[in-house]
Design a protein around this motif. Structure first.
Motif, PDB file in Angstrom:
ATOM      1  N   UNK A  14       0.493  -1.531   0.061  1.00 39.16           N
ATOM      2  CA  UNK A  14      -0.291   0.332  -0.339  1.00 39.16           C
ATOM      3  C   UNK A  14       0.983   0.857  -0.288  1.00 39.16           C
ATOM      4  N   UNK A  15       2.156   0.676   0.905  1.00 38.48           N
ATOM      5  CA  UNK A  15       3.188   2.810   0.164  1.00 38.48           C
ATOM      6  C   UNK A  15       4.421   1.824   0.709  1.00 38.48           C
ATOM      7  N   UNK A  16       5.113   1.904  -0.746  1.00 38.32           N
ATOM      8  CA  UNK A  16       6.224   2.149  -1.828  1.00 38.32           C
ATOM      9  C   UNK A  16       6.273   2.857  -2.776  1.00 38.32           C
ATOM     10  N   UNK A  17       7.594   3.019  -3.123  1.00 39.85           N
ATOM     11  CA  UNK A  17       7.829   3.861  -3.805  1.00 39.85           C
ATOM     12  C   UNK A  17       7.453   3.329  -5.204  1.00 39.85           C
ATOM     13  N   UNK A  18       7.515   3.590  -6.402  1.00 35.86           N
ATOM     14  CA  UNK A  18       6.944   3.384  -7.866  1.00 35.86           C
ATOM     15  C   UNK A  18       7.467   2.256  -8.081  1.00 35.86           C
ATOM     16  N   UNK A  19       8.845   2.002  -8.278  1.00 36.23           N
ATOM     17  CA  UNK A  19       9.186   0.840  -9.139  1.00 36.23           C
ATOM     18  C   UNK A  19       9.102  -0.571  -8.691  1.00 36.23           C
ATOM     19  N   UNK A  20       8.654  -0.108  -7.214  1.00 43.91           N
ATOM     20  CA  UNK A  20       7.901  -1.266  -5.940  1.00 43.91           C
ATOM     21  C   UNK A  20       7.252  -1.936  -5.768  1.00 43.91           C
ATOM     22  N   UNK A  21       6.251  -0.742  -6.452  1.00 44.37           N
ATOM     23  CA  UNK A  21       4.737  -1.161  -6.636  1.00 44.37           C
ATOM     24  C   UNK A  21       4.421  -1.133  -8.238  1.00 44.37           C
ATOM     25  N   UNK A  22       4.960  -1.214  -9.470  1.00 44.65           N
ATOM     26  CA  UNK A  22       4.765  -0.784 -10.572  1.00 44.65           C
ATOM     27  C   UNK A  22       4.795  -2.738 -10.885  1.00 44.65           C
ATOM     28  N   UNK A  23       6.054  -3.173  -9.561  1.00 40.82           N
ATOM     29  CA  UNK A  23       6.290  -4.636 -10.729  1.00 40.82           C
ATOM     30  C   UNK A  23       5.722  -5.793  -9.438  1.00 40.82           C
TER      31      UNK A  23
END
Length: 180
Positions: A14-23
Motif C-alpha cells: 500500500x505504501x512503496x516507491x513507484x518501481x516497487x509498486x509497479x513490479x
C-alpha cells in the motif's frame, strides 16, 4: 460458488516507491493467471469457450511470449529464445495460442515460469542501470522512439489484467471455479 485452488499470491504494498509498486502489481497479475490455470489437465487447459478459440493453456503460452518479447527483445535488445525464434509465424500469426494444445500442463507452466524469471532479471538490470526511465533497445514502430521501463511495466500489467478477465470466464466454464 467455489474459489480457485490456493496459490501463493501477495497483495501489492500500500505504501512503496513507484518501481516497487509497479513490479508488485505485475507479479500479482502473473500469480492470478497461475491461480486460474492451477490444477487443470491438458484437456482442460486446451478447452475453449465458444465462439472464441482462446484457452487457458494458450494464455499461459501467450504471456510467456510477451514476457520474452517485451523484457528481453524490446527492453534489452536480445534475440528471442526458443520456442519463439523457430515458430512459423508466417503460417500462424497466433502460433503461441494455437500450439498450446500440443503442450503438457507442465510444459506450459515451465515456459511461463522461465519467461517470468528471466523478465524479473531483465527488470532488475534495467532498474539498476536507469530506473523506470531506462530506455528500451528497440524503438516503437509507430512513434519511432524507445520505450521506458515504466511504460513496458504498465503495458504488461494491462496485458495480464485483460487476460485475467478472459481466464475468469474460461475457468468458470471448465469446472465452475470462480473467485479472485
Amino acid at each position: 460458488m467455489t474459489t480457485p485452488p490456493q496459490a501463493h499470491r501477495t497483495d501489492p504494498p500500500l505504501d512503496a516507491d513507484e518501481a516497487t509498486t509497479l513490479v508488485a502489481f505485475l507479479d500479482y497479475h502473473r500469480d492470478t493467471l497461475r491461480m486460474k490455470a492451477a490444477g487443470l489437465t491438458a484437456e482442460q487447459l486446451a478447452r475453449p469457450l465458444p465462439p472464441s478459440s482462446l484457452t487457458l493453456g494458450g494464455l499461459l503460452k501467450h504471456v510467456a511470449l510477451n514476457e520474452a518479447s517485451w523484457f528481453g527483445e524490446v527492453l534489452h535488445g536480445r534475440p528471442m529464445p526458443e520456442p519463439w525464434v523457430s515458430a512459423d509465424w508466417d503460417a500462424d500469426r497466433d502460433w503461441e495460442l494455437t500450439s498450446a494444445k500440443d503442450d503438457s500442463p507442465e510444459e506450459l507452466r515451465r515456459l511461463m515460469d522461465e519467461s517470468v524469471e528471466q523478465a524479473r532479471r531483465d527488470i532488475d538490470a534495467a532498474l539498476a542501470e536507469g530506473g523506470l526511465e531506462f530506455r528500451s533497445a528497440t524503438v516503437s514502430r509507430k512513434e519511432n522512439q524507445s520505450f521506458t521501463l515504466r511504460w513496458i511495466l504498465l503495458h504488461m500489467i494491462e496485458e495480464y489484467a485483460r487476460h485475467n478477465g478472459h481466464a475468469d470466464l474460461l475457468r468458470e466454464a471448465i469446472d465452475g471455479v470462480t473467485g479472485e
